[in-house]
Design a protein around this motif. Structure first.
Motif, mmCIF file in Angstrom:
data_model
loop_
_atom_site.group_PDB
_atom_site.id
_atom_site.type_symbol
_atom_site.label_atom_id
_atom_site.label_comp_id
_atom_site.label_asym_id
_atom_site.label_seq_id
_atom_site.Cartn_x
_atom_site.Cartn_y
_atom_site.Cartn_z
ATOM 1 N N THR A 97 0.810 -1.224 0.000
ATOM 2 C CA THR A 97 0.000 0.000 0.000
ATOM 3 C C THR A 97 0.847 1.279 0.000
ATOM 4 O OG1 THR A 97 -1.802 -1.161 1.119
ATOM 5 C CG2 THR A 97 -1.833 1.248 1.192
ATOM 6 N N PRO A 98 1.872 1.420 0.898
ATOM 7 C CA PRO A 98 2.699 2.641 0.837
ATOM 8 C C PRO A 98 3.421 2.800 -0.503
ATOM 9 C CG PRO A 98 3.019 1.500 2.915
ATOM 10 C CD PRO A 98 2.244 0.577 2.039
ATOM 11 N N THR A 99 3.877 1.686 -1.063
ATOM 12 C CA THR A 99 4.541 1.750 -2.363
ATOM 13 C C THR A 99 3.566 2.187 -3.448
ATOM 14 O OG1 THR A 99 6.039 -0.025 -1.669
ATOM 15 C CG2 THR A 99 5.919 0.463 -4.030
ATOM 16 N N GLN A 100 2.318 1.688 -3.373
ATOM 17 C CA GLN A 100 1.302 2.090 -4.341
ATOM 18 C C GLN A 100 1.014 3.587 -4.255
ATOM 19 O OE1 GLN A 100 -0.541 0.074 -6.765
ATOM 20 N NE2 GLN A 100 -0.802 2.195 -7.426
ATOM 21 N N ALA A 101 0.946 4.095 -3.031
ATOM 22 C CA ALA A 101 0.696 5.530 -2.848
ATOM 23 C C ALA A 101 1.830 6.366 -3.436
ATOM 24 C CB ALA A 101 0.514 5.841 -1.368
ATOM 25 N N ARG A 102 3.071 5.924 -3.226
ATOM 26 C CA ARG A 102 4.204 6.665 -3.764
ATOM 27 C C ARG A 102 4.255 6.560 -5.288
ATOM 28 N NH1 ARG A 102 7.123 11.091 -3.698
ATOM 29 N NH2 ARG A 102 9.301 10.782 -4.307
ATOM 30 N N ASP A 138 18.338 19.306 -9.028
ATOM 31 C CA ASP A 138 18.103 20.753 -9.032
ATOM 32 C C ASP A 138 16.721 21.101 -9.567
ATOM 33 O OD1 ASP A 138 20.675 21.145 -8.086
ATOM 34 O OD2 ASP A 138 21.525 21.315 -10.107
ATOM 35 N N LEU A 139 16.091 20.163 -10.269
ATOM 36 C CA LEU A 139 14.794 20.418 -10.871
ATOM 37 C C LEU A 139 13.660 19.941 -9.973
ATOM 38 C CD1 LEU A 139 13.364 21.492 -13.413
ATOM 39 C CD2 LEU A 139 13.479 19.173 -14.359
ATOM 40 N N VAL A 140 13.660 18.668 -9.628
ATOM 41 C CA VAL A 140 12.627 18.087 -8.756
ATOM 42 C C VAL A 140 13.250 16.983 -7.914
ATOM 43 C CG1 VAL A 140 10.591 18.598 -10.176
ATOM 44 C CG2 VAL A 140 11.941 16.557 -10.659
ATOM 45 N N PRO A 141 12.751 16.760 -6.697
ATOM 46 C CA PRO A 141 13.309 15.718 -5.815
ATOM 47 C C PRO A 141 12.678 14.348 -6.062
ATOM 48 C CG PRO A 141 11.679 16.982 -4.616
ATOM 49 C CD PRO A 141 11.760 17.601 -5.995
ATOM 50 N N ARG A 142 12.716 13.890 -7.284
ATOM 51 C CA ARG A 142 12.150 12.577 -7.640
ATOM 52 C C ARG A 142 12.685 12.186 -9.011
ATOM 53 N NH1 ARG A 142 8.420 13.998 -11.458
ATOM 54 N NH2 ARG A 142 7.462 16.058 -11.245
ATOM 55 N N ILE A 229 27.906 7.766 -14.456
ATOM 56 C CA ILE A 229 27.012 7.954 -13.310
ATOM 57 C C ILE A 229 26.508 6.569 -12.902
ATOM 58 C CG2 ILE A 229 24.859 8.957 -12.483
ATOM 59 C CD1 ILE A 229 25.198 11.174 -14.522
ATOM 60 N N THR A 230 26.794 6.164 -11.684
ATOM 61 C CA THR A 230 26.357 4.859 -11.199
ATOM 62 C C THR A 230 24.938 4.957 -10.680
ATOM 63 O OG1 THR A 230 28.632 4.296 -10.597
ATOM 64 C CG2 THR A 230 26.865 2.973 -9.616
ATOM 65 N N THR A 231 24.055 4.096 -11.177
ATOM 66 C CA THR A 231 22.648 4.143 -10.764
ATOM 67 C C THR A 231 22.408 3.388 -9.465
ATOM 68 O OG1 THR A 231 22.105 2.170 -12.079
ATOM 69 C CG2 THR A 231 21.930 4.309 -13.165
ATOM 70 N N LEU A 406 12.662 2.009 -7.779
ATOM 71 C CA LEU A 406 14.004 1.664 -7.300
ATOM 72 C C LEU A 406 14.874 2.905 -7.131
ATOM 73 C CD1 LEU A 406 14.659 -1.502 -9.515
ATOM 74 C CD2 LEU A 406 14.426 -1.475 -7.017
ATOM 75 N N LEU A 407 14.876 3.792 -8.106
ATOM 76 C CA LEU A 407 15.685 5.005 -8.004
ATOM 77 C C LEU A 407 15.146 5.949 -6.935
ATOM 78 C CD1 LEU A 407 16.435 5.821 -11.765
ATOM 79 C CD2 LEU A 407 17.968 4.819 -10.055
ATOM 80 N N ASP A 408 13.821 5.961 -6.769
ATOM 81 C CA ASP A 408 13.234 6.810 -5.729
ATOM 82 C C ASP A 408 13.699 6.364 -4.351
ATOM 83 O OD1 ASP A 408 11.451 8.994 -5.063
ATOM 84 O OD2 ASP A 408 10.109 7.480 -4.230
ATOM 85 N N ALA A 409 13.792 5.046 -4.141
ATOM 86 C CA ALA A 409 14.261 4.535 -2.857
ATOM 87 C C ALA A 409 15.770 4.684 -2.711
ATOM 88 C CB ALA A 409 13.855 3.064 -2.711
ATOM 89 N N LYS A 410 16.506 4.451 -3.806
ATOM 90 C CA LYS A 410 17.968 4.468 -3.735
ATOM 91 C C LYS A 410 18.537 5.872 -3.649
ATOM 92 C CE LYS A 410 22.021 2.403 -4.164
ATOM 93 N NZ LYS A 410 22.524 1.408 -3.192
ATOM 94 N N LEU A 411 18.025 6.787 -4.451
ATOM 95 C CA LEU A 411 18.620 8.119 -4.557
ATOM 96 C C LEU A 411 17.886 9.178 -3.753
ATOM 97 C CD1 LEU A 411 19.357 8.167 -8.399
ATOM 98 C CD2 LEU A 411 20.891 7.502 -6.539
ATOM 99 N N PHE A 412 16.603 8.982 -3.484
ATOM 100 C CA PHE A 412 15.815 10.014 -2.811
ATOM 101 C C PHE A 412 15.279 9.570 -1.459
ATOM 102 C CE2 PHE A 412 15.716 10.916 -7.338
ATOM 103 C CZ PHE A 412 16.002 12.269 -7.389
ATOM 104 N N GLY A 413 15.670 8.398 -1.016
ATOM 105 C CA GLY A 413 15.393 7.971 0.346
ATOM 106 C C GLY A 413 13.946 7.661 0.666
ATOM 107 N N SER A 414 13.125 7.324 -0.303
ATOM 108 C CA SER A 414 11.726 6.979 -0.021
ATOM 109 C C SER A 414 11.663 5.645 0.727
ATOM 110 C CB SER A 414 10.933 6.873 -1.323
ATOM 111 O OG SER A 414 10.875 8.129 -1.969
ATOM 112 N N ARG A 415 10.819 5.605 1.755
ATOM 113 C CA ARG A 415 10.683 4.390 2.570
ATOM 114 C C ARG A 415 9.584 3.511 1.958
ATOM 115 N NH1 ARG A 415 13.277 4.858 7.467
ATOM 116 N NH2 ARG A 415 14.039 6.949 7.965
ATOM 117 N N ILE A 416 9.946 2.844 0.874
ATOM 118 C CA ILE A 416 9.007 1.990 0.176
ATOM 119 C C ILE A 416 9.660 0.651 -0.104
ATOM 120 C CG2 ILE A 416 7.740 3.889 -0.908
ATOM 121 C CD1 ILE A 416 9.418 3.473 -3.417
ATOM 122 N N THR A 417 8.854 -0.278 -0.561
ATOM 123 C CA THR A 417 9.351 -1.598 -0.959
ATOM 124 C C THR A 417 9.175 -1.716 -2.467
ATOM 125 O OG1 THR A 417 8.646 -2.514 1.170
ATOM 126 C CG2 THR A 417 9.151 -4.084 -0.607
#
Length: 492
Positions: A97-102, A138-142, A229-231, A406-417
C-alpha cells in the motif's frame, strides 16, 4: 556498439536504412509541406521524385504560390493510435500500500499520462519509441520518466532483449563544418556520457564534457571514472517499445514497424493529389468575364487596356454594327461528389491498411446514437490493433515504473518496498450508466449476481474495502441484512 571510436562514420551504416525510413515517416507525420518537398525532391530514387511533393514545375517557383495541398492523415493515424491506448490511463498497481501511494504520486507529478500519449503517438509514426528514467536534483526531488526518439538511438540487443542503448543528439552551436554530438549510454547499473566534435557524416573525436555548455553541468554528477554515473540498481534505465512487430522490411530485427509501413505512402500521396485537384477545380471555377475589344478602355500608349466591371452603360465603336457580340460569362463545374467519394475511399483504405476501422476516422457513421456493443463491433479492427499494441506497452511501462520506484528509494530515500507493478489496460469502450444499469438489472432478475459483484461492476476502480462498505450500506437500507427470524428452529 559501445561508445563510437574516433573517426567513426555517422550514422553507422548498419542503421542508415532505419534512419532513412524514419526520416520519410517523420516527414508525413509532421504534416510540414516543406519537409515533404525536401524529402522527395532530394530522394535518391527517381521514381520517388515523381510524386506530388517531389515535382518541380513552373508553378512551384519561389516567386509563385504553391497550390499543392496536404491532408494530415498520417498525423491523424498516429494520434488515433495514441488515443486508443492512453486516453484512459492503464491500471498500474503493486501489492504494498505505501509503495502504491508513492507510485501514484510519482506518476501524477510526472504527468505520466501525457508522457504516454505523446510517446505512443510518436511510436505509431516512427516504428517505436524509448522510455527513459533519469533525475535532476536541481529540478525536482524525484526520478523522471522521459521519452527518447528512435532516430536518436543506437540500441544493442541480445536474444531480442535490450541490453544497452546509446542516445545521441546534436547540440546547439553546430555548423555545416563542425557538429557537436552528446552521447548518453545506458548500461546495466550505470550511465556513461561523452561529447564528440565532428562533422555531418563523421563522429569526429571525443573531447571533455566541459568543451560545450550543454554538457558542462554533467561533470559534477560523474563518479571517479570521469564519465560515468552509477545508478546503484541492477535494472537498465531505458526500455524500448516497438509499435508493432515484425518489421516487414527487416524481418529479423527487434525494431518495430511504423503504422505507415504498410504500403500507404502511395495512398497519402494520392490523397494529396485528389485534395489538390479538388481545390484546383474550385480555383478554376471562379466566374470570369470574356469581353469584346470594344468594351475595353484604352489606358494610353504602352499602358494597355482595362475593363471597369462597375460601369453600368457601355457603347462600342470598334464592333461591326450587326455582330451581336457581348460580355460572356465563363464558369466551370466543380466535381464535388467525384472528389469527395475518392477522398473517402482513399482514407478508408489507408486506415484499414494501418490496422484501424474507418469508424475511428469518422467514416461509415450516420450520426445516430449507438451502444457500446455497437461501437465495439464497428471498431473491431481498431480494438484488435489496440490490444496488440497494449501487449508491447505493458512490459515496458511495468519495467520503467519499477525503475522509478528503485531510483526513488535508492537516490531520494523513499521508505518503500520497490516491486515490479502489474499493468492492465482497460477495454477501451465504456458503457453508459443506462446500459450498465440495464445489464445489472437483468443479471439481478436471473439471480446470477451478488450485491458485491454489482457494486464492483458499477465502480470498477474501487478497492475491496470500499466495495464491502457500499455492500453493507445497501443491505442495511434495503433490510436484506436482517437476521433470519426462524434461525435454527427445529422442523420436528
Amino acid at each position: 556498439m559501445a561508445l563510437p571510436d574516433n573517426g567513426t562514420v555517422w550514422p553507422p551504416p548498419a542503421w542508415a536504412a532505419h534512419y532513412e525510413a524514419m526520416r520519410v515517416d517523420d516527414a508525413w507525420y509532421s504534416g510540414d509541406r516543406k519537409r515533404l518537398a525536401r524529402v522527395y525532391t532530394n530522394h535518391p530514387r527517381h521514381t520517388e521524385r515523381r510524386r506530388l511533393w517531389g515535382r518541380r514545375s513552373f508553378e512551384h517557383r519561389l516567386d509563385r504560390r504553391d497550390h499543392r495541398l496536404h491532408v494530415p492523415l498520417a498525423g491523424d493515424i498516429a494520434a488515433t493510435s495514441a488515443a486508443l491506448l492512453f486516453s484512459d490511463m492503464p491500471t498500474i498497481a503493486v501489492a504494498d500500500t505505501p509503495t502504491q501511494a508513492r507510485l501514484d504520486q510519482l506518476l501524477d507529478e510526472g504527468r505520466a499520462q501525457q508522457v504516454f500519449l505523446g510517446s505512443a503517438e510518436q511510436a505509431a509514426a516512427l516504428s517505436g519509441v524509448f522510455l527513459r528514467v533519469t533525475w535532476d536534483r536541481d529540478l525536482v526531488p524525484r526520478p523522471l520518466l522521459t521519452v527518447m526518439q528512435p532516430d536518436g538511438a543506437i540500441p544493442e540487443w541480445r536474444f531480442g532483449l535490450l541490453r544497452a542503448v546509446n542516445f545521441w543528439r546534436e547540440l546547439d552551436g553546430s555548423t555545416t563544418s563542425t557538429v557537436w554530438r552528446h552521447f548518453e549510454r545506458h548500461e546495466t547499473g550505470r550511465i556513461v556520457h561523452a561529447l564528440y566534435e565532428g562533422t555531418a557524416d563523421n563522429v569526429g573525436r571525443r573531447v571533455p564534457l566541459t568543451e560545450h555548455p550543454d554538457t558542462a553541468d554533467l561533470v559534477d554528477s560523474l563518479d571517479a571514472h570521469g564519465d560515468t554515473i552509477t545508478t546503484g540498481i541492477p535494472q537498465l534505465t531505458a526500455a524500448y517499445v516497438p509499435n508493432m512487430l515484425p518489421n516487414r522490411l527487416h524481418r529479423g530485427s527487434p525494431i518495430g514497424r511504423s503504422d505507415y509501413a504498410a504500403p500507404i505512402y502511395d495512398l497519402f500521396d494520392s490523397l494529396d493529389e485528389v485534395w489538390t485537384s479538388w481545390m484546383r477545380d474550385i480555383r478554376l471555377a471562379r466566374a470570369r468575364l470574356i469581353v469584346p475589344d470594344g468594351y475595353m478602355r484604352n489606358e494610353g500608349a504602352g499602358k494597355g487596356a482595362s475593363f471597369d466591371d462597375d460601369r453600368e452603360v457601355w457603347h462600342s465603336l470598334r464592333m461591326p454594327p450587326n455582330e451581336g457580340a457581348g460580355i460572356t460569362l465563363n464558369q466551370f463545374d466543380i466535381r464535388v461528389e467525384e472528389h469527395r467519394s475518392t477522398t473517402e475511399a482513399i482514407t478508408r483504405e489507408a486506415a484499414q491498411s494501418a490496422g484501424y476501422s474507418p469508424q475511428s476516422f469518422g467514416l461509415d457513421g450516420d450520426g445516430a446514437p449507438v451502444t457500446a456493443t455497437e461501437v465495439d463491433a464497428r471498431d473491431a479492427r481498431s480494438m484488435v490493433t489496440r490490444r496488440k499494441k497494449a501487449g508491447y506497452w505493458r512490459h515496458a511501462v511495468a519495467d520503467m515504473c519499477h525503475v522509478l520506484l528503485l531510483l526513488d528509494a535508492k537516490l531520494f530515500g523513499s521508505r518503500i518496498t520497490p516491486d515490479r507493478p502489474r499493468v492492465e489496460f482497460g477495454d477501451g469502450v465504456a458503457e453508459s450508466a443506462e446500459q450498465t444499469a440495464t445489464t445489472l438489472d437483468l443479471l439481478n432478475r436471473a439471480g446470477a449476481v451478488s450485491t458485491a459483484t454489482k457494486v464492483k461492476i458499477l465502480n470498477p476502480t474501487w478497492d475491496d474495502t470500499s466495495v464491502q462498505a457500499e455492500v453493507r450500506a445497501i443491505l442495511a437500507e434495503t433490510g436484506a441484512a436482517a437476521p433470519d427470524p426462524v434461525g435454527n428452529f427445529p422442523l420436528a
